[in-house]
Design a protein around this motif. Structure first.
Motif, PDB file in Angstrom:
ATOM      1  N   ALA A  22       0.756  -1.402   0.024  1.00 51.88           N
ATOM      2  CA  ALA A  22       0.022   0.144   0.189  1.00 51.88           C
ATOM      3  C   ALA A  22       0.864   1.548  -0.015  1.00 51.88           C
ATOM      4  O   ALA A  22       0.681   2.318  -0.638  1.00 51.88           O
ATOM      5  CB  ALA A  22      -0.920  -0.048   1.244  1.00 51.88           C
ATOM      6  N   GLN A  23       2.059   1.324   0.813  1.00 55.21           N
ATOM      7  CA  GLN A  23       2.748   2.469   1.113  1.00 55.21           C
ATOM      8  C   GLN A  23       3.272   2.714  -0.457  1.00 55.21           C
ATOM      9  O   GLN A  23       3.490   4.005  -0.874  1.00 55.21           O
ATOM     10  CB  GLN A  23       3.771   2.303   1.979  1.00 55.21           C
ATOM     11  CG  GLN A  23       3.218   2.483   3.261  1.00 55.21           C
ATOM     12  CD  GLN A  23       4.372   2.269   4.489  1.00 55.21           C
ATOM     13  OE1 GLN A  23       5.464   1.694   4.318  1.00 55.21           O
ATOM     14  NE2 GLN A  23       4.049   2.908   5.591  1.00 55.21           N
ATOM     15  N   VAL A  24       4.005   1.611  -1.047  1.00 54.96           N
ATOM     16  CA  VAL A  24       4.755   1.817  -2.414  1.00 54.96           C
ATOM     17  C   VAL A  24       3.611   2.550  -3.448  1.00 54.96           C
ATOM     18  O   VAL A  24       3.974   3.387  -4.055  1.00 54.96           O
ATOM     19  CB  VAL A  24       5.282   0.698  -2.857  1.00 54.96           C
ATOM     20  CG1 VAL A  24       5.970   0.886  -4.247  1.00 54.96           C
ATOM     21  CG2 VAL A  24       6.351   0.170  -1.923  1.00 54.96           C
ATOM     22  N   MET A  25       2.627   1.985  -3.563  1.00 56.08           N
ATOM     23  CA  MET A  25       1.501   2.383  -4.427  1.00 56.08           C
ATOM     24  C   MET A  25       1.087   3.795  -4.162  1.00 56.08           C
ATOM     25  O   MET A  25       0.996   4.676  -4.977  1.00 56.08           O
ATOM     26  CB  MET A  25       0.326   1.433  -4.478  1.00 56.08           C
ATOM     27  CG  MET A  25       0.447   0.224  -4.981  1.00 56.08           C
ATOM     28  SD  MET A  25      -0.845  -0.884  -4.965  1.00 56.08           S
ATOM     29  CE  MET A  25      -1.768   0.086  -6.391  1.00 56.08           C
ATOM     30  N   LEU A  26       1.140   4.139  -2.886  1.00 58.23           N
ATOM     31  CA  LEU A  26       0.801   5.561  -2.549  1.00 58.23           C
ATOM     32  C   LEU A  26       1.710   6.584  -2.733  1.00 58.23           C
ATOM     33  O   LEU A  26       1.559   7.608  -2.932  1.00 58.23           O
ATOM     34  CB  LEU A  26       0.330   5.536  -1.147  1.00 58.23           C
ATOM     35  CG  LEU A  26      -1.339   4.931  -0.870  1.00 58.23           C
ATOM     36  CD1 LEU A  26      -1.404   4.908   0.618  1.00 58.23           C
ATOM     37  CD2 LEU A  26      -2.221   5.911  -1.363  1.00 58.23           C
ATOM     38  N   ALA A  30       5.888   5.019  -9.512  1.00 57.27           N
ATOM     39  CA  ALA A  30       6.453   5.240 -10.778  1.00 57.27           C
ATOM     40  C   ALA A  30       7.298   4.274 -11.328  1.00 57.27           C
ATOM     41  O   ALA A  30       7.228   3.189 -10.524  1.00 57.27           O
ATOM     42  CB  ALA A  30       7.574   6.435 -10.489  1.00 57.27           C
ATOM     43  N   ASN A  31       7.622   4.251 -12.629  1.00 56.77           N
ATOM     44  CA  ASN A  31       8.161   3.170 -13.119  1.00 56.77           C
ATOM     45  C   ASN A  31       9.768   3.199 -12.788  1.00 56.77           C
ATOM     46  O   ASN A  31      10.600   4.084 -12.703  1.00 56.77           O
ATOM     47  CB  ASN A  31       8.297   3.299 -14.809  1.00 56.77           C
ATOM     48  CG  ASN A  31       7.053   2.779 -15.231  1.00 56.77           C
ATOM     49  OD1 ASN A  31       6.171   2.719 -14.629  1.00 56.77           O
ATOM     50  ND2 ASN A  31       7.018   2.440 -16.587  1.00 56.77           N
ATOM     51  N   ALA A  32      10.143   1.939 -12.401  1.00 60.96           N
ATOM     52  CA  ALA A  32      11.682   1.902 -11.913  1.00 60.96           C
ATOM     53  C   ALA A  32      12.534   1.967 -13.298  1.00 60.96           C
ATOM     54  O   ALA A  32      12.298   1.115 -14.226  1.00 60.96           O
ATOM     55  CB  ALA A  32      11.942   0.494 -11.244  1.00 60.96           C
ATOM     56  N   LEU A  39      11.098   9.782  -7.728  1.00 54.99           N
ATOM     57  CA  LEU A  39      10.034   8.599  -7.510  1.00 54.99           C
ATOM     58  C   LEU A  39      10.628   7.557  -8.339  1.00 54.99           C
ATOM     59  O   LEU A  39      10.766   6.278  -7.972  1.00 54.99           O
ATOM     60  CB  LEU A  39       8.779   8.773  -8.161  1.00 54.99           C
ATOM     61  CG  LEU A  39       8.024   9.993  -7.471  1.00 54.99           C
ATOM     62  CD1 LEU A  39       6.457  10.325  -7.718  1.00 54.99           C
ATOM     63  CD2 LEU A  39       7.858   9.609  -6.100  1.00 54.99           C
ATOM     64  N   SER A  40      11.257   7.356  -9.471  1.00 50.33           N
ATOM     65  CA  SER A  40      11.910   6.620 -10.351  1.00 50.33           C
ATOM     66  C   SER A  40      13.099   5.856  -9.697  1.00 50.33           C
ATOM     67  O   SER A  40      13.189   4.653  -9.537  1.00 50.33           O
ATOM     68  CB  SER A  40      12.095   6.997 -11.868  1.00 50.33           C
ATOM     69  OG  SER A  40      12.841   5.993 -12.569  1.00 50.33           O
ATOM     70  N   VAL A  41      13.903   6.891  -9.267  1.00 49.03           N
ATOM     71  CA  VAL A  41      15.158   6.189  -8.414  1.00 49.03           C
ATOM     72  C   VAL A  41      14.708   5.489  -7.364  1.00 49.03           C
ATOM     73  O   VAL A  41      15.182   4.598  -6.988  1.00 49.03           O
ATOM     74  CB  VAL A  41      15.901   7.502  -7.888  1.00 49.03           C
ATOM     75  CG1 VAL A  41      17.109   6.958  -7.212  1.00 49.03           C
ATOM     76  CG2 VAL A  41      16.520   8.213  -9.318  1.00 49.03           C
ATOM     77  N   LYS A  42      13.662   6.033  -6.419  1.00 48.91           N
ATOM     78  CA  LYS A  42      13.231   5.200  -5.263  1.00 48.91           C
ATOM     79  C   LYS A  42      12.832   3.818  -5.633  1.00 48.91           C
ATOM     80  O   LYS A  42      12.957   2.917  -5.027  1.00 48.91           O
ATOM     81  CB  LYS A  42      12.254   6.310  -4.552  1.00 48.91           C
ATOM     82  CG  LYS A  42      11.774   5.578  -3.385  1.00 48.91           C
ATOM     83  CD  LYS A  42      12.639   5.144  -2.205  1.00 48.91           C
ATOM     84  CE  LYS A  42      12.291   4.326  -1.130  1.00 48.91           C
ATOM     85  NZ  LYS A  42      13.208   4.274   0.308  1.00 48.91           N
ATOM     86  N   ALA A  43      11.938   3.886  -6.787  1.00 46.72           N
ATOM     87  CA  ALA A  43      11.252   2.535  -7.150  1.00 46.72           C
ATOM     88  C   ALA A  43      12.408   1.601  -7.510  1.00 46.72           C
ATOM     89  O   ALA A  43      12.457   0.410  -7.172  1.00 46.72           O
ATOM     90  CB  ALA A  43      10.517   2.550  -8.296  1.00 46.72           C
ATOM     91  N   GLY A  44      13.488   2.057  -8.438  1.00 45.56           N
ATOM     92  CA  GLY A  44      14.586   1.344  -8.587  1.00 45.56           C
ATOM     93  C   GLY A  44      15.010   0.667  -7.479  1.00 45.56           C
ATOM     94  O   GLY A  44      15.780  -0.349  -7.127  1.00 45.56           O
ATOM     95  N   GLU A  45      15.365   1.405  -6.214  1.00 45.22           N
ATOM     96  CA  GLU A  45      16.228   1.219  -5.202  1.00 45.22           C
ATOM     97  C   GLU A  45      15.172   0.028  -4.472  1.00 45.22           C
ATOM     98  O   GLU A  45      15.888  -0.839  -3.934  1.00 45.22           O
ATOM     99  CB  GLU A  45      16.279   2.393  -4.082  1.00 45.22           C
ATOM    100  CG  GLU A  45      17.336   3.389  -4.761  1.00 45.22           C
ATOM    101  CD  GLU A  45      17.239   4.590  -3.952  1.00 45.22           C
ATOM    102  OE1 GLU A  45      16.377   4.574  -2.662  1.00 45.22           O
ATOM    103  OE2 GLU A  45      18.116   5.305  -3.958  1.00 45.22           O
ATOM    104  N   GLY A 223      12.455  -6.020 -25.089  1.00 47.91           N
ATOM    105  CA  GLY A 223      11.257  -5.076 -24.978  1.00 47.91           C
ATOM    106  C   GLY A 223      12.112  -3.768 -24.190  1.00 47.91           C
ATOM    107  O   GLY A 223      13.384  -3.974 -23.824  1.00 47.91           O
ATOM    108  N   GLY A 224      11.259  -2.952 -23.619  1.00 47.99           N
ATOM    109  CA  GLY A 224      12.019  -1.791 -22.973  1.00 47.99           C
ATOM    110  C   GLY A 224      12.736  -2.226 -21.581  1.00 47.99           C
ATOM    111  O   GLY A 224      11.821  -2.757 -20.990  1.00 47.99           O
ATOM    112  N   THR A 225      14.095  -1.821 -21.368  1.00 44.68           N
ATOM    113  CA  THR A 225      14.366  -2.210 -20.217  1.00 44.68           C
ATOM    114  C   THR A 225      14.791  -0.751 -19.093  1.00 44.68           C
ATOM    115  O   THR A 225      15.514  -1.040 -18.132  1.00 44.68           O
ATOM    116  CB  THR A 225      15.640  -2.926 -20.230  1.00 44.68           C
ATOM    117  OG1 THR A 225      16.646  -2.486 -21.107  1.00 44.68           O
ATOM    118  CG2 THR A 225      15.198  -4.269 -20.869  1.00 44.68           C
ATOM    119  N   GLY A 226      14.747   0.269 -20.096  1.00 39.75           N
ATOM    120  CA  GLY A 226      15.346   1.559 -19.452  1.00 39.75           C
ATOM    121  C   GLY A 226      16.835   1.716 -19.506  1.00 39.75           C
ATOM    122  O   GLY A 226      17.533   2.684 -18.986  1.00 39.75           O
ATOM    123  N   SER A 227      17.582   0.696 -20.222  1.00 35.35           N
ATOM    124  CA  SER A 227      18.827   0.421 -20.480  1.00 35.35           C
ATOM    125  C   SER A 227      19.466   0.415 -21.836  1.00 35.35           C
ATOM    126  O   SER A 227      18.523  -0.444 -22.448  1.00 35.35           O
ATOM    127  CB  SER A 227      19.629  -0.174 -19.187  1.00 35.35           C
ATOM    128  OG  SER A 227      19.078  -1.578 -20.013  1.00 35.35           O
TER     129      SER A 227
END
Length: 375
Positions: A22-26, A30-32, A39-45, A223-227
């Motif tokens: 719940a906390q992560v969704m709230l 964002a996309n890792a 937000l993206s960096v935190k999702a990746g972490e 597909g897409g990997t962000g890298s």
């Protein structure tokens, strides 16, 4: 509802798992790996932290060698289809789930590989030497489950690994029924597929595959990997090699909370408690007239049985509707295992226990079976 279907999925989970999802969704929805913003960096972490926790659990030291999938089935497909090439031979067992048997059968139907099935005995037991004897010069992969989803019998994967692994022959383990319950030393394996939603107490829709460094895999999807977005081809580096598209950030982070719980409680504590419940159930259920039990120790928290004169589907339905007890009946997506146990025609009723199962719930299940046996 008394939930005794933990072999399918853990329904009662640690509160931290629900809270984390719940906390992560709230807070971090964002996309890792798809942007440089906070937000993206935190999702990746969060995703990387779960890889690290899994490494601690599986005695590994390279988090990037763990790729996340939606379940163990997809992970098994990615590993099996990723390492095999035309002309390869595979060794597997007669206790496997369809998540192993069907990919192998499909590859054989296409004329890509051949495979040999090592037969377990009538109680579902397997011998490491039988796997070694089944290997051929062109055997590329030996794939074996760690514990049966039908009868709970568990196997010495370390001994099988020692018997079959060579520089050219890989050993893969299906840990669908053992991850979070039995100790797994990933250093003895080349590939390890695991679900997040069973013994690791993560959400449904999570699972993963560990791939030993240096094992070359053909990709299952691209597909897409962000890298390396400038490339037309999938990156060679793990985990991007196997992970395409938007990650289940909330699910993976919540899986990390489940792994935290397992590490804090301790595998031995969890295994001992589930073993106590299973032994208690088995010892008492055999006193009910007409009960036949299947499988053998050592086992995880799974007990398979039939009641003479009663269809297994009917018994499971009565347990649910009359007594509020959830179990699984039928062939459990493992017809070859049922053939081995002698229950392919009848199927069986599976009771499976988890760390949150109470002894009083087991007593109620025993009472319900007794009452049904009298009707």
């Amino acid at each position: 509802m008394i939930y005794l279907d933990y072999a399918a999925t853990s329904f009662v989970k640690p509160p931290s798992v629900y809270k984390t999802a719940a906390q992560v969704m709230l807070k971090y929805g964002a996309n890792a790996g798809r942007g440089g913003h906070t937000l993206s960096v935190k999702a990746g972490e969060l995703i990387y932290e779960t890889r690290e926790k899994l490494c601690r659990l599986f005695h590994l030291d390279m988090p990037e060698q763990i790729a996340f999938f939606s379940n163990a089935t997809t992970a098994l497909n990615a590993g099996i289809k990723g390492v095999l090439r035309p002309g390869d031979h595979v060794v597997t067992s007669s206790m496997e789930h369809n998540s192993v048997i069907r990919p192998l059968a499909e590859l054989k139907r296409r004329g890509i590989i051949d495979y040999t099935v090592v037969r377990a005995d009538r109680n579902g037991r397997l011998q490491p030497a039988d796997f070694a004897r089944a290997c051929r010069p062109n055997t590329r992969l030996v794939v074996c489950l760690h514990a049966s989803n039908v009868c709970g019998t568990s196997y010495n994967i370390a001994a099988i690994s020692r018997a079959v692994r060579t520089p050219k022959r890989l050993f893969m383990v299906d840990a669908a029924q053992s991850a979070g319950i039995l100790d797994i030393d990933g250093r003895e394996l080349d590939l390890l597929a695991f679900p997040g939603h069973k013994g690791l107490y993560g959400p449904q829709g999570t699972g993963g595959l560990y791939v030993r460094e240096g094992v070359p895999l053909i990709t299952l999807i691209e597909g897409g990997t962000g890298s390396q977005s400038e490339l037309f081809y999938q990156p060679a580096e793990m985990p991007d090699r196997l992970e395409s598209g938007t990650q289940n950030v909330a699910g993976i982070a919540a899986l990390g909370a489940g792994v935290d719980f397992v590490l804090q409680e301790g595998l031995e504590t969890i295994r001992s408690y589930e073993a106590m419940l299973t032994e208690y159930f088995e010892n008492n259920v055999k006193n009910i007239k007409g009960i036949s039990c299947y499988g053998a120790a050592p086992r995880v928290g799974v007990s398979a049985l039939n009641l003479s004169g009663h269809d297994c589907i009917e018994v499971a339905d009565r347990l649910s509707t009359e007594y509020g007890i959830a179990v699984r009946s039928g062939l459990h997506c493992a017809a070859l295992a049922h053939e081995t146990l002698g229950t392919k025609e009848s199927g069986c009723i599976r009771f499976s226990f988890g760390y949150f199962t109470k002894k009083q719930e087991v007593d109620k299940a025993l009472y319900a079976l007794y009452k049904i046996s009298k009707s």
